[in-house]
Write a protein that holds these residues in place. Structure first.
Motif, PDB file in Angstrom:
ATOM      1  N   PRO A 264      39.583   1.531 -23.706  1.00 43.68           N
ATOM      2  CA  PRO A 264      38.830   0.614 -24.577  1.00 43.68           C
ATOM      3  C   PRO A 264      39.463  -0.763 -24.748  1.00 43.68           C
ATOM      4  O   PRO A 264      38.784  -1.707 -25.161  1.00 43.68           O
ATOM      5  N   ALA A 265      40.733  -0.894 -24.436  1.00 39.92           N
ATOM      6  CA  ALA A 265      41.387  -2.201 -24.584  1.00 39.92           C
ATOM      7  C   ALA A 265      40.663  -3.269 -23.781  1.00 39.92           C
ATOM      8  O   ALA A 265      40.559  -4.427 -24.221  1.00 39.92           O
ATOM      9  N   VAL A 266      40.125  -2.896 -22.618  1.00 40.65           N
ATOM     10  CA  VAL A 266      39.469  -3.891 -21.775  1.00 40.65           C
ATOM     11  C   VAL A 266      38.200  -4.421 -22.446  1.00 40.65           C
ATOM     12  O   VAL A 266      37.849  -5.604 -22.303  1.00 40.65           O
ATOM     13  N   VAL A 267      37.510  -3.558 -23.192  1.00 42.77           N
ATOM     14  CA  VAL A 267      36.304  -3.995 -23.908  1.00 42.77           C
ATOM     15  C   VAL A 267      36.673  -4.974 -25.014  1.00 42.77           C
ATOM     16  O   VAL A 267      36.036  -6.029 -25.185  1.00 42.77           O
ATOM     17  N   PHE A 268      37.714  -4.667 -25.755  1.00 40.05           N
ATOM     18  CA  PHE A 268      38.124  -5.549 -26.848  1.00 40.05           C
ATOM     19  C   PHE A 268      38.687  -6.867 -26.317  1.00 40.05           C
ATOM     20  O   PHE A 268      38.494  -7.917 -26.937  1.00 40.05           O
ATOM     21  N   TYR A 269      39.385  -6.827 -25.185  1.00 42.73           N
ATOM     22  CA  TYR A 269      39.856  -8.078 -24.583  1.00 42.73           C
ATOM     23  C   TYR A 269      38.653  -8.946 -24.197  1.00 42.73           C
ATOM     24  O   TYR A 269      38.646 -10.167 -24.432  1.00 42.73           O
ATOM     25  N   ALA A 273      37.851 -12.568 -25.906  1.00 46.27           N
ATOM     26  CA  ALA A 273      37.787 -13.804 -25.123  1.00 46.27           C
ATOM     27  C   ALA A 273      36.433 -14.478 -25.272  1.00 46.27           C
ATOM     28  O   ALA A 273      36.347 -15.705 -25.446  1.00 46.27           O
ATOM     29  N   THR A 274      35.358 -13.685 -25.244  1.00 38.98           N
ATOM     30  CA  THR A 274      34.014 -14.248 -25.380  1.00 38.98           C
ATOM     31  C   THR A 274      33.802 -14.853 -26.762  1.00 38.98           C
ATOM     32  O   THR A 274      33.261 -15.956 -26.907  1.00 38.98           O
ATOM     33  N   GLY A 275      34.234 -14.124 -27.795  1.00 40.11           N
ATOM     34  CA  GLY A 275      34.057 -14.617 -29.161  1.00 40.11           C
ATOM     35  C   GLY A 275      34.833 -15.893 -29.420  1.00 40.11           C
ATOM     36  O   GLY A 275      34.311 -16.847 -30.004  1.00 40.11           O
ATOM     37  N   LEU A 276      36.075 -15.940 -28.985  1.00 42.96           N
ATOM     38  CA  LEU A 276      36.899 -17.128 -29.206  1.00 42.96           C
ATOM     39  C   LEU A 276      36.368 -18.328 -28.429  1.00 42.96           C
ATOM     40  O   LEU A 276      36.281 -19.446 -28.964  1.00 42.96           O
ATOM     41  N   ALA A 302      27.877 -19.991 -37.732  1.00 40.63           N
ATOM     42  CA  ALA A 302      27.740 -18.995 -36.671  1.00 40.63           C
ATOM     43  C   ALA A 302      28.940 -19.046 -35.722  1.00 40.63           C
ATOM     44  O   ALA A 302      29.466 -18.013 -35.289  1.00 40.63           O
ATOM     45  N   SER A 303      29.380 -20.261 -35.425  1.00 41.40           N
ATOM     46  CA  SER A 303      30.527 -20.414 -34.531  1.00 41.40           C
ATOM     47  C   SER A 303      31.797 -19.870 -35.178  1.00 41.40           C
ATOM     48  O   SER A 303      32.630 -19.244 -34.513  1.00 41.40           O
ATOM     49  N   PHE A 304      31.938 -20.107 -36.476  1.00 43.47           N
ATOM     50  CA  PHE A 304      33.109 -19.589 -37.182  1.00 43.47           C
ATOM     51  C   PHE A 304      33.128 -18.064 -37.165  1.00 43.47           C
ATOM     52  O   PHE A 304      34.169 -17.450 -36.924  1.00 43.47           O
ATOM     53  N   VAL A 305      31.975 -17.460 -37.395  1.00 43.81           N
ATOM     54  CA  VAL A 305      31.878 -16.000 -37.388  1.00 43.81           C
ATOM     55  C   VAL A 305      32.208 -15.450 -35.994  1.00 43.81           C
ATOM     56  O   VAL A 305      32.927 -14.459 -35.860  1.00 43.81           O
ATOM     57  N   ALA A 306      31.682 -16.121 -34.947  1.00 45.42           N
ATOM     58  CA  ALA A 306      31.968 -15.678 -33.575  1.00 45.42           C
ATOM     59  C   ALA A 306      33.468 -15.756 -33.284  1.00 45.42           C
ATOM     60  O   ALA A 306      34.050 -14.849 -32.688  1.00 45.42           O
ATOM     61  N   GLY A 307      34.085 -16.846 -33.716  1.00 47.13           N
ATOM     62  CA  GLY A 307      35.521 -16.992 -33.518  1.00 47.13           C
ATOM     63  C   GLY A 307      36.308 -15.942 -34.279  1.00 47.13           C
ATOM     64  O   GLY A 307      37.318 -15.422 -33.783  1.00 47.13           O
ATOM     65  N   LEU A 308      35.859 -15.625 -35.501  1.00 50.38           N
ATOM     66  CA  LEU A 308      36.544 -14.610 -36.309  1.00 50.38           C
ATOM     67  C   LEU A 308      36.435 -13.237 -35.653  1.00 50.38           C
ATOM     68  O   LEU A 308      37.428 -12.492 -35.573  1.00 50.38           O
ATOM     69  N   VAL A 309      35.237 -12.909 -35.184  1.00 51.48           N
ATOM     70  CA  VAL A 309      35.044 -11.633 -34.493  1.00 51.48           C
ATOM     71  C   VAL A 309      35.930 -11.575 -33.243  1.00 51.48           C
ATOM     72  O   VAL A 309      36.561 -10.552 -32.949  1.00 51.48           O
ATOM     73  N   THR A 311      38.746 -13.144 -32.742  1.00 49.46           N
ATOM     74  CA  THR A 311      40.144 -13.011 -33.138  1.00 49.46           C
ATOM     75  C   THR A 311      40.481 -11.567 -33.489  1.00 49.46           C
ATOM     76  O   THR A 311      41.515 -11.033 -33.085  1.00 49.46           O
ATOM     77  N   VAL A 312      39.588 -10.925 -34.262  1.00 51.94           N
ATOM     78  CA  VAL A 312      39.803  -9.527 -34.641  1.00 51.94           C
ATOM     79  C   VAL A 312      39.805  -8.628 -33.401  1.00 51.94           C
ATOM     80  O   VAL A 312      40.652  -7.744 -33.249  1.00 51.94           O
TER      81      VAL A 312
END
Length: 358
Positions: A264-269, A273-276, A302-309, A311-312
């Motif tokens: 699952p690490a590959v999914v979160f990576y 990357a996409t969110g940031l 919306a951009s802030f939320v995407a970046g936050l997601v 980052t998490v």
């Protein structure tokens, strides 16, 4: 022999006529074979290596010098007809040592900047079976890095951070440290031809060790510098190594977490990357709209939320990756003070530690 294991040392040389003879001469006596590799030096390095090898080989008892499959020479001079780079020189030494049946192979550069008195500390994790590869680390304590300039420290720290992502060894640092030891099994398992000969060889090697699931140890050592200027062109070095590390990171994820078995690490990576990237691009676009006087609040949120997601998600990916690779790390490694090796410690060369370089 050292603790019952045959030991080889690869001495790399390029334009080191002033130092390489001294390096060969000060290799501890418990080392069975020295592979002195001249990487097509334009100076007299090759002549110095041959003279030094001849003198040492003539004074060494053949029975003492013979390792498994060896030919009786303690010093084996090797010369590249064309310059192949630092990595190419190390790989040539590795291949010859493995062919001779050497159990553990260390590397000491021919510039006299690696202290032969601590070679046993570099060898111990591999000889004792606790790791398959060991490397020096000058960053573990403030005392060890006291003589390191701020410029060197910042550059090394930046490469350390990038290398953690690329290699998967999250507790290791000082990836440019070339004072290393490796097992014959690791040499024979790795596809050495696929590892770069150029800048970043040490970082690239670590990535390949991780994909092969070999254990790596960090060994504390002190950084000692002279007044010399580094011959490395840092702008080209950083650019080349950064791209190499990015490719290494993507190759490691694909090989270990997609092709070999899903993790699952590959999914979160990917999510991170996409969110940031999306969040940053959105914030830039929102700012541009705000400058033009257009509505930008909704897009910015919306951009802030995407970046936050993102980052998490990236944090979770790093945590999963680190947990997966924790069994492969022996860091930091240090032999207990009361441990006395049976590798004839009296043979160590007791002298002021030479300089060390990045």
């Amino acid at each position: 022999m050292y603790k019952g294991r045959s030991i080889g040392v690869v001495v790399t040389a390029y334009d080191e006529a002033a130092f390489v003879g001294r390096v060969i001469e000060t290799v501890p006596e418990y080392v069975d074979r020295i592979y002195a590799v001249d990487d097509a030096s334009p100076d007299d390095s090759w002549a110095v290596i041959r003279r030094t090898a001849e003198r040492i080989n003539e004074s060494t008892e053949p029975a003492r010098a013979i390792a498994d499959g060896g030919d009786g020479r303690r010093v084996v001079p090797i010369r590249h007809e064309e310059n192949r780079g630092y990595g190419g020189a190390v790989k040539t030494g590795y291949e010859r040592a493995a062919a001779d049946g050497i159990d553990v192979v260390a590397v000491m550069n021919g510039d006299a900047q690696m202290d032969p008195a601590i070679l046993d500390r570099i060898l111990d994790p591999v000889v004792d079976g606790e790791a398959d590869y060991a490397k020096g680390n000058r960053l573990l304590t403030p005392g060890d890095r006291a003589s390191m300039s701020t410029f060197r420290f910042v550059g090394n720290a930046a490469l350390t951070g990038l290398s953690k992502f690329a290699t998967g060894y999250w507790t290791l640092s000082d990836p440019q440290n070339g004072y290393t030891a490796i097992s014959r099994e690791a040499i024979e398992t790795l596809d050495l031809e696929s590892i770069t000969d150029e800048y970043g060889f040490l970082n690239h090697l670590l990535t390949h060790l991780n994909v092969a699931e070999f254990r790596v140890a960090d060994v504390p050592m002190t950084a000692v510098y002279g007044d010399e200027e580094s011959s490395i062109g840092y702008s080209s070095f950083v650019r080349f190594v950064s791209l190499l590390l990015l490719r290494s990171f993507l190759w490691r994820l694909k090989t270990r977490y997609v092709v070999r078995s899903f993790h699952p690490a590959v999914v979160f990576y990917g999510t991170g990357a996409t969110g940031l990237a999306g969040g940053l691009a959105g914030l830039v676009a929102s700012f541009a709209r705000a400058v033009r006087g257009a509505e930008s609040f909704t897009g910015a949120v919306a951009s802030f939320v995407a970046g936050l997601v993102g980052t998490v998600a990236l944090g979770i990916a790093i945590w999963l990756d680190r947990e997966e690779n924790a069994p492969l790390e022996v860091s930091p490694y240090d032999r207990p003070a009361e441990d006395v090796s049976d590798g004839e410690p009296s043979d160590r060369v007791e002298e002021t530690p030479p300089r060390s370089v990045d």
